[in-house]
Write a protein that holds these residues in place. Structure first.
Motif, PDB file in Angstrom:
ATOM      1  N   GLY A  95       7.291 -21.678  10.241  1.00  0.00           N
ATOM      2  CA  GLY A  95       6.578 -20.559  10.858  1.00  0.00           C
ATOM      3  C   GLY A  95       6.642 -20.633  12.366  1.00  0.00           C
ATOM      4  O   GLY A  95       7.511 -21.307  12.939  1.00  0.00           O
ATOM      5  N   GLU A  96       5.687 -19.958  12.988  1.00  0.00           N
ATOM      6  CA  GLU A  96       5.739 -19.787  14.448  1.00  0.00           C
ATOM      7  C   GLU A  96       4.890 -20.850  15.180  1.00  0.00           C
ATOM      8  O   GLU A  96       5.418 -21.676  15.911  1.00  0.00           O
ATOM      9  N   ALA A  97       3.611 -20.811  14.945  1.00  0.00           N
ATOM     10  CA  ALA A  97       2.690 -21.725  15.630  1.00  0.00           C
ATOM     11  C   ALA A  97       1.357 -21.679  14.903  1.00  0.00           C
ATOM     12  O   ALA A  97       1.049 -20.693  14.234  1.00  0.00           O
ATOM     13  N   PRO A  98       0.554 -22.716  15.047  1.00  0.00           N
ATOM     14  CA  PRO A  98      -0.753 -22.702  14.386  1.00  0.00           C
ATOM     15  C   PRO A  98      -1.633 -21.574  14.921  1.00  0.00           C
ATOM     16  O   PRO A  98      -1.545 -21.214  16.097  1.00  0.00           O
ATOM     17  N   GLU A 101      -7.347 -21.061  12.196  1.00  0.00           N
ATOM     18  CA  GLU A 101      -7.704 -21.900  11.038  1.00  0.00           C
ATOM     19  C   GLU A 101      -6.900 -23.191  11.023  1.00  0.00           C
ATOM     20  O   GLU A 101      -7.411 -24.264  10.687  1.00  0.00           O
ATOM     21  N   GLU A 102      -5.631 -23.073  11.388  1.00  0.00           N
ATOM     22  CA  GLU A 102      -4.759 -24.254  11.404  1.00  0.00           C
ATOM     23  C   GLU A 102      -5.240 -25.228  12.488  1.00  0.00           C
ATOM     24  O   GLU A 102      -5.221 -26.447  12.307  1.00  0.00           O
ATOM     25  N   ASP A 103      -5.676 -24.658  13.612  1.00  0.00           N
ATOM     26  CA  ASP A 103      -6.172 -25.485  14.710  1.00  0.00           C
ATOM     27  C   ASP A 103      -7.453 -26.226  14.305  1.00  0.00           C
ATOM     28  O   ASP A 103      -7.700 -27.351  14.733  1.00  0.00           O
ATOM     29  N   PRO A 108      -0.904 -26.664   8.478  1.00  0.00           N
ATOM     30  CA  PRO A 108      -0.192 -25.407   8.708  1.00  0.00           C
ATOM     31  C   PRO A 108      -0.519 -24.368   7.640  1.00  0.00           C
ATOM     32  O   PRO A 108      -0.754 -24.712   6.481  1.00  0.00           O
ATOM     33  N   PHE A 109      -0.507 -23.131   8.045  1.00  0.00           N
ATOM     34  CA  PHE A 109      -0.626 -21.996   7.114  1.00  0.00           C
ATOM     35  C   PHE A 109      -1.797 -22.158   6.136  1.00  0.00           C
ATOM     36  O   PHE A 109      -1.600 -22.226   4.927  1.00  0.00           O
ATOM     37  N   VAL A 110      -3.010 -22.215   6.686  1.00  0.00           N
ATOM     38  CA  VAL A 110      -4.192 -22.258   5.820  1.00  0.00           C
ATOM     39  C   VAL A 110      -5.101 -21.045   6.034  1.00  0.00           C
ATOM     40  O   VAL A 110      -6.112 -20.904   5.352  1.00  0.00           O
ATOM     41  N   ALA A 134       6.188 -26.270   8.200  1.00  0.00           N
ATOM     42  CA  ALA A 134       6.046 -26.675   9.603  1.00  0.00           C
ATOM     43  C   ALA A 134       6.159 -25.432  10.483  1.00  0.00           C
ATOM     44  O   ALA A 134       6.418 -24.328  10.000  1.00  0.00           O
ATOM     45  N   ASN A 135       5.979 -25.636  11.756  1.00  0.00           N
ATOM     46  CA  ASN A 135       6.035 -24.540  12.724  1.00  0.00           C
ATOM     47  C   ASN A 135       6.948 -24.900  13.893  1.00  0.00           C
ATOM     48  O   ASN A 135       7.198 -26.083  14.155  1.00  0.00           O
ATOM     49  N   VAL A 136       7.361 -23.867  14.625  1.00  0.00           N
ATOM     50  CA  VAL A 136       8.160 -24.102  15.835  1.00  0.00           C
ATOM     51  C   VAL A 136       7.312 -24.832  16.886  1.00  0.00           C
ATOM     52  O   VAL A 136       7.759 -25.790  17.499  1.00  0.00           O
ATOM     53  N   PHE A 212      10.515 -11.841   6.887  1.00  0.00           N
ATOM     54  CA  PHE A 212       9.364 -11.459   7.704  1.00  0.00           C
ATOM     55  C   PHE A 212       8.253 -12.499   7.590  1.00  0.00           C
ATOM     56  O   PHE A 212       8.049 -13.104   6.538  1.00  0.00           O
ATOM     57  N   HIS A 213       7.518 -12.677   8.682  1.00  0.00           N
ATOM     58  CA  HIS A 213       6.384 -13.591   8.700  1.00  0.00           C
ATOM     59  C   HIS A 213       5.272 -13.011   7.824  1.00  0.00           C
ATOM     60  O   HIS A 213       5.038 -11.796   7.830  1.00  0.00           O
ATOM     61  N   PRO A 214       4.545 -13.873   7.059  1.00  0.00           N
ATOM     62  CA  PRO A 214       3.448 -13.355   6.240  1.00  0.00           C
ATOM     63  C   PRO A 214       2.414 -12.560   7.057  1.00  0.00           C
ATOM     64  O   PRO A 214       1.826 -11.610   6.541  1.00  0.00           O
TER      65      PRO A 214
HETATM   66  N1  URA Z   1       1.225 -18.639  11.429  1.00  0.00           N
HETATM   67  C1  URA Z   1       2.198 -19.536  11.647  1.00  0.00           C
HETATM   68  O1  URA Z   1       3.283 -19.184  12.069  1.00  0.00           O
HETATM   69  N2  URA Z   1       1.954 -20.794  11.351  1.00  0.00           N
HETATM   70  C2  URA Z   1       0.818 -21.216  10.861  1.00  0.00           C
HETATM   71  O2  URA Z   1       0.675 -22.402  10.602  1.00  0.00           O
HETATM   72  C3  URA Z   1      -0.191 -20.259  10.628  1.00  0.00           C
HETATM   73  C4  URA Z   1       0.030 -18.985  10.932  1.00  0.00           C
END
Ligand code: URA
Length: 244
Positions: A95-98, A101-103, A108-110, A134-136, A212-214
């Motif tokens: 994915g892109e970045a936290p 919620e992830e922070d 990741p992705f919660v 994981a994320n970038v 596409f990103h969720p």
């Molecule tokens: N979007 C992202 O790209 N990564 C995450 O971990 C959460 C949301």
């Protein structure tokens, strides 16, 4: 589990897939036997034991948290989100970045996008524990801003190293920042998605399916967008099942 029950389970997963992603198409797998569990190695040359990949990832995580030029300088996050999952995964989602919620959780992705990603993973007949996520960027950007080229240049080499350790059979790039970094391109996600590309990491070449990103899907929950993502994920499933 018998072959019959496995078939029923696969059929149920495919039906759920259609329901979850709102796509009418429900194809039953053509093969007779169950696919190997996603964590099983399919190659003749066995990968190092799970613990050694996990140990490498653990060491990388420590090094990242101590040294990453982006994450050690960033101030908008409360913790880094390294990534998680099966170190022997055949499939990695990037994915892109936290986000918020992830922070909070360090995982990741919660958040909402993560819940949709979970549905996508289930729809593929997999569990979250089967794959790696994981994320970038590993630190939440201020106001969830899109990663800048400088941020990506500083943090993403750690993602590249993660991918070299895991050496999956395929990567799903979720959204433009992931696709751009993995494919070293400036092309947009709409033109990249739907076809296979390659992520080149030194002597490793990993097939990448951009989609596409969720979070984009949540904002554009149209049959067209969902259908495109589902079609991309089906291509990934076919590849992992040795059908493409
Ligand atoms: N979007 C992202 O790209 N990564 C995450 O971990 C959460 C949301």
């Amino acid at each position: 589990m018998t072959r019959d029950r496995t078939g029923v389970r696969a059929a149920r997963q495919m039906v759920q897939a259609g329901q979850l992603l709102g796509v009418d198409f429900v194809a039953l797998p053509a093969r007779e036997s169950a696919p190997p569990a996603i964590s099983e190695s399919s190659g003749a040359a066995q990968a190092p034991a799970a613990c050694s990949k996990q140990a490498l990832l653990d060491a990388l995580r420590k090094r990242h948290d101590a040294q990453c030029p982006h994450c050690t300088a960033a101030t908008a996050h409360s913790r880094t989100v390294f990534g998680e999952g099966n170190p022997d995964a055949r499939l990695v989602f990037v994915g892109e970045a936290p986000g918020a919620e992830e922070d909070k959780t360090g995982r990741p992705f919660v958040g909402r996008a993560g819940q949709l990603l979970d549905k996508m993973i289930t729809a593929m007949g997999l569990n979250r524990e089967d794959v790696y996520i994981a994320n970038v960027l590993k630190a939440r950007p201020p106001n969830n801003a899109t990663p800048t080229p400088a941020e990506v240049m500083n943090c993403a080499p750690y993602l590249a190293e993660q991918l070299r350790i895991i050496a999956p059979e395929a990567i799903v790039a979720l959204g433009a920042p992931a696709a751009k970094f993995l494919l070293d391109t400036t092309e947009g996600i709409s033109s990249l998605r739907g076809t296979w590309h390659a992520c080149r990491l030194e002597n490793l070449e990993i097939p990448v399916m951009p989609t596409f990103h969720p979070a984009y899907l949540l904002r554009n929950y149209t049959p067209d967008a969902r259908g495109k993502v589902w079609s991309d994920l089906q291509m990934v499933m076919k590849r992992l099942n040795g059908e493409a």
